[in-house]
Write a protein that holds these residues in place. Structure first.
Motif, PDB file in Angstrom:
ATOM      1  N   UNK A 199       9.972  19.633   8.675  1.00  0.00           N
ATOM      2  CA  UNK A 199       9.783  18.969   7.228  1.00  0.00           C
ATOM      3  C   UNK A 199      10.723  19.550   6.276  1.00  0.00           C
ATOM      4  N   UNK A 200      11.248  18.357   5.411  1.00  0.00           N
ATOM      5  CA  UNK A 200      12.336  18.638   4.238  1.00  0.00           C
ATOM      6  C   UNK A 200      11.320  18.476   3.180  1.00  0.00           C
ATOM      7  N   UNK A 201      10.924  19.606   2.792  1.00  0.00           N
ATOM      8  CA  UNK A 201       9.866  19.753   1.757  1.00  0.00           C
ATOM      9  C   UNK A 201      10.236  18.678   0.433  1.00  0.00           C
ATOM     10  N   UNK A 202      11.299  19.058  -0.173  1.00  0.00           N
ATOM     11  CA  UNK A 202      11.725  18.157  -1.258  1.00  0.00           C
ATOM     12  C   UNK A 202      11.627  16.809  -1.359  1.00  0.00           C
ATOM     13  N   UNK A 203      12.055  16.390  -0.042  1.00  0.00           N
ATOM     14  CA  UNK A 203      11.918  14.890   0.231  1.00  0.00           C
ATOM     15  C   UNK A 203      10.625  14.291   0.287  1.00  0.00           C
ATOM     16  N   UNK A 204       9.903  15.237   1.216  1.00  0.00           N
ATOM     17  CA  UNK A 204       8.471  14.709   1.311  1.00  0.00           C
ATOM     18  C   UNK A 204       7.826  14.634  -0.017  1.00  0.00           C
ATOM     19  N   UNK A 205       8.083  15.774  -0.747  1.00  0.00           N
ATOM     20  CA  UNK A 205       7.261  15.681  -2.229  1.00  0.00           C
ATOM     21  C   UNK A 205       7.786  14.530  -2.868  1.00  0.00           C
ATOM     22  N   UNK A 206       9.201  14.258  -3.126  1.00  0.00           N
ATOM     23  CA  UNK A 206       9.544  13.053  -3.751  1.00  0.00           C
ATOM     24  C   UNK A 206       9.019  11.951  -3.332  1.00  0.00           C
ATOM     25  N   UNK A 207       8.805  11.693  -1.780  1.00  0.00           N
ATOM     26  CA  UNK A 207       8.121  10.488  -1.551  1.00  0.00           C
ATOM     27  C   UNK A 207       6.632  10.575  -1.806  1.00  0.00           C
ATOM     28  N   UNK A 208       6.001  11.650  -2.000  1.00  0.00           N
ATOM     29  CA  UNK A 208       4.656  11.745  -2.334  1.00  0.00           C
ATOM     30  C   UNK A 208       4.601  11.068  -3.654  1.00  0.00           C
ATOM     31  N   UNK A 209       5.531  11.715  -4.678  1.00  0.00           N
ATOM     32  CA  UNK A 209       5.478  11.291  -6.014  1.00  0.00           C
ATOM     33  C   UNK A 209       5.543   9.902  -6.317  1.00  0.00           C
ATOM     34  N   UNK A 210       6.572   9.348  -5.468  1.00  0.00           N
ATOM     35  CA  UNK A 210       6.647   7.803  -5.782  1.00  0.00           C
ATOM     36  C   UNK A 210       5.648   6.957  -5.180  1.00  0.00           C
ATOM     37  N   UNK A 211       4.981   7.403  -4.031  1.00  0.00           N
ATOM     38  CA  UNK A 211       4.357   6.257  -3.451  1.00  0.00           C
ATOM     39  C   UNK A 211       2.779   6.842  -3.742  1.00  0.00           C
ATOM     40  N   UNK A 212       2.246   7.882  -3.789  1.00  0.00           N
ATOM     41  CA  UNK A 212       0.990   8.100  -4.192  1.00  0.00           C
ATOM     42  C   UNK A 212       0.750   8.413  -5.539  1.00  0.00           C
ATOM     43  N   UNK A 213       1.721   8.628  -6.521  1.00  0.00           N
ATOM     44  CA  UNK A 213       1.566   8.860  -7.804  1.00  0.00           C
ATOM     45  C   UNK A 213       2.015   7.644  -8.750  1.00  0.00           C
ATOM     46  N   UNK A 214       3.316   7.597  -8.846  1.00  0.00           N
ATOM     47  CA  UNK A 214       3.907   6.677  -9.540  1.00  0.00           C
ATOM     48  C   UNK A 214       3.761   5.197  -9.204  1.00  0.00           C
ATOM     49  N   UNK A 215       3.570   4.896  -7.586  1.00  0.00           N
ATOM     50  CA  UNK A 215       3.271   3.733  -7.175  1.00  0.00           C
ATOM     51  C   UNK A 215       1.865   3.599  -6.749  1.00  0.00           C
ATOM     52  N   UNK A 216       0.996   4.285  -6.908  1.00  0.00           N
ATOM     53  CA  UNK A 216      -0.429   4.455  -6.724  1.00  0.00           C
ATOM     54  C   UNK A 216      -1.018   3.089  -6.780  1.00  0.00           C
ATOM     55  N   UNK A 217      -2.179   2.820  -5.908  1.00  0.00           N
ATOM     56  CA  UNK A 217      -2.974   1.602  -5.953  1.00  0.00           C
ATOM     57  C   UNK A 217      -4.326   2.216  -6.273  1.00  0.00           C
ATOM     58  N   UNK A 218      -5.035   1.229  -6.831  1.00  0.00           N
ATOM     59  CA  UNK A 218      -6.578   1.411  -7.055  1.00  0.00           C
ATOM     60  C   UNK A 218      -7.429   2.064  -5.917  1.00  0.00           C
ATOM     61  N   UNK A 219      -7.993   3.135  -6.283  1.00  0.00           N
ATOM     62  CA  UNK A 219      -8.872   3.858  -4.966  1.00  0.00           C
ATOM     63  C   UNK A 219     -10.247   2.926  -4.712  1.00  0.00           C
ATOM     64  N   UNK A 220     -10.602   2.077  -5.221  1.00  0.00           N
ATOM     65  CA  UNK A 220     -11.847   1.237  -4.911  1.00  0.00           C
ATOM     66  C   UNK A 220     -11.941   0.063  -5.429  1.00  0.00           C
ATOM     67  N   UNK A 221     -12.720  -0.942  -5.149  1.00  0.00           N
ATOM     68  CA  UNK A 221     -12.983  -2.317  -5.818  1.00  0.00           C
ATOM     69  C   UNK A 221     -13.294  -2.165  -7.216  1.00  0.00           C
ATOM     70  N   UNK A 222     -12.576  -2.842  -8.087  1.00  0.00           N
ATOM     71  CA  UNK A 222     -13.096  -3.079  -9.601  1.00  0.00           C
ATOM     72  C   UNK A 222     -12.289  -1.983 -10.174  1.00  0.00           C
ATOM     73  N   UNK A 223     -11.514  -0.688  -9.782  1.00  0.00           N
ATOM     74  CA  UNK A 223     -10.696   0.020 -10.406  1.00  0.00           C
ATOM     75  C   UNK A 223      -9.301  -0.614 -10.659  1.00  0.00           C
ATOM     76  N   UNK A 224      -8.398  -0.083 -11.617  1.00  0.00           N
ATOM     77  CA  UNK A 224      -7.040  -0.661 -11.560  1.00  0.00           C
ATOM     78  C   UNK A 224      -6.200   0.485 -11.929  1.00  0.00           C
ATOM     79  N   UNK A 225      -5.065   0.163 -11.793  1.00  0.00           N
ATOM     80  CA  UNK A 225      -3.914   1.255 -12.127  1.00  0.00           C
ATOM     81  C   UNK A 225      -2.688   0.327 -12.862  1.00  0.00           C
TER      82      UNK A 225
END
Length: 259
Positions: free
Chosen positions: A1-27
Motif C-alpha cells: 500500500x502506498x500510504x500517501x496515495x491511499x490517504x489522499x483518496x480517503x480524504x477525497x472520497x470519505x471527507x471532501x466527497x462524503x455522503x450523508x450517513x443516514x436518511x434525513x441527514x445532509x452534507x
C-alpha cells in the motif's frame, strides 16, 4: 500500500466527497469546510476542512453559529493530524471545543486480509435484521463503551428500514446472549468500507471474537467490490488491527462543542 496515495483518496472520497450517513441527514460544503448535519439524533459535525492561519478562526466561528442555530446540543469537529493549519487543534480549544480521545486512522487492502471466520466454541454469529436485534447491538454498545446508545439505535433503525444497502450489522452470541456487536458501513461510490463497533464484553475478550468479526465483515466488503477497509482505532484495537494487516495513515481527534 502506498500510504500517501491511499490517504489522499480517503480524504477525497470519505471527507471532501462524503455522503450523508443516514436518511434525513445532509452534507454540504461551505467554502473550505464540509459539514454533516441532521436532527439531534444524527451525527452533527465537520468532516473536512482546508484552512490556514488567516481563515481558520472565522471558519470555526461560522460553524459554531451554524450548529447553534440548528438547535442541537453539541457537534464535533473531526480533526486529523495532517489537517491545516498545524495549530487547528489549539484554535478549536480556544474557541470552546474539548478534545476527546485520539484514535488512529487505519486502512487495509481487503484483498490482503484473511476472511476465514474462526469463532470460539459456543459462539455463533447473528446478522442484525430486526428492531429487537438493534436493541441487542445498543445494549452491547452501552455496556462496553459506557456511552448512551440512542443515536446509534436511531441511525441503525433508519438505515435498516430506508437504506439497507448502506450498513451490515452483526452480533456474536453465546446462546441467546450478545457478547459482541459490530457493523460495516458501505459507502456508495467510494473505494472504502468502514468498520465500527466491535466492542466485546470483558468476560469474552481475548478469545478471537473481535478478529472473527473483522474477517466476517471483510468478506462482505470484498463481495460488494470495495478495495479498502477503514477503521478509527482505539489504543486497545490498534495492535490487533496492525497484526491483521491494517496500516496507520494518520490520527483523528474529535473536538466536541457543547451549547
Amino acid at each position: 500500500m502506498h500510504s500517501e496515495t491511499v490517504l489522499a483518496a480517503y480524504d477525497q472520497q470519505m471527507r471532501r466527497g462524503a455522503r450523508a450517513d443516514g436518511p434525513g441527514a445532509r452534507v454540504e460544503r461551505i467554502g473550505n469546510v464540509v459539514r454533516h448535519f441532521g436532527t439531534e439524533r444524527d451525527w452533527n459535525g465537520v468532516l473536512w476542512s482546508d484552512l490556514d492561519a488567516d481563515t481558520a478562526d472565522a471558519a470555526i466561528a461560522e460553524q459554531v453559529a451554524f450548529f447553534g442555530a440548528l438547535g442541537v446540543d453539541d457537534f464535533e469537529w473531526k480533526l486529523y493530524s495532517h489537517d491545516r493549519p498545524a495549530d487547528l487543534g489549539r484554535r478549536l480549544g480556544a474557541a470552546g471545543f474539548t478534545p476527546r480521545p485520539q484514535e488512529a486512522l487505519m486502512v487495509a487492502e481487503i484483498g490482503e486480509l484473511a476472511t476465514g471466520v474462526n469463532l470460539p466454541a459456543g459462539i455463533h454469529l447473528r446478522p442484525v435484521a430486526t428492531a429487537a436485534d438493534v436493541d441487542l447491538v445498543v445494549d452491547v454498545h452501552e455496556r462496553v463503551f459506557g456511552a448512551d446508545g440512542s443515536r446509534l439505535r436511531h441511525r441503525l433503525l433508519a438505515q435498516l428500514a430506508e437504506a439497507p444497502d448502506t450498513v451490515m450489522a452483526v452480533l456474536a452470541m453465546a446462546a441467546d446472549q450478545p457478547v459482541c456487536a459490530a457493523r460495516l458501513e458501505l459507502h456508495a461510490g467510494a473505494d472504502f468500507a468502514s468498520l465500527w463497533g466491535g466492542g466485546t464484553l470483558p468476560a469474552w475478550r481475548g478469545k478471537g471474537i473481535y478478529r472473527a468479526l473483522i474477517a466476517y465483515r471483510a468478506a462482505i466488503a470484498a463481495e460488494r467490490g470495495y478495495q479498502y477497509l477503514q477503521v478509527d482505532a482505539s489504543d486497545e484495537s490498534r495492535p490487533i488491527l496492525g497484526r491483521l494487516g491494517f496500516v496507520r495513515l494518520s490520527t483523528t481527534t474529535p473536538y466536541l462543542y457543547q451549547f
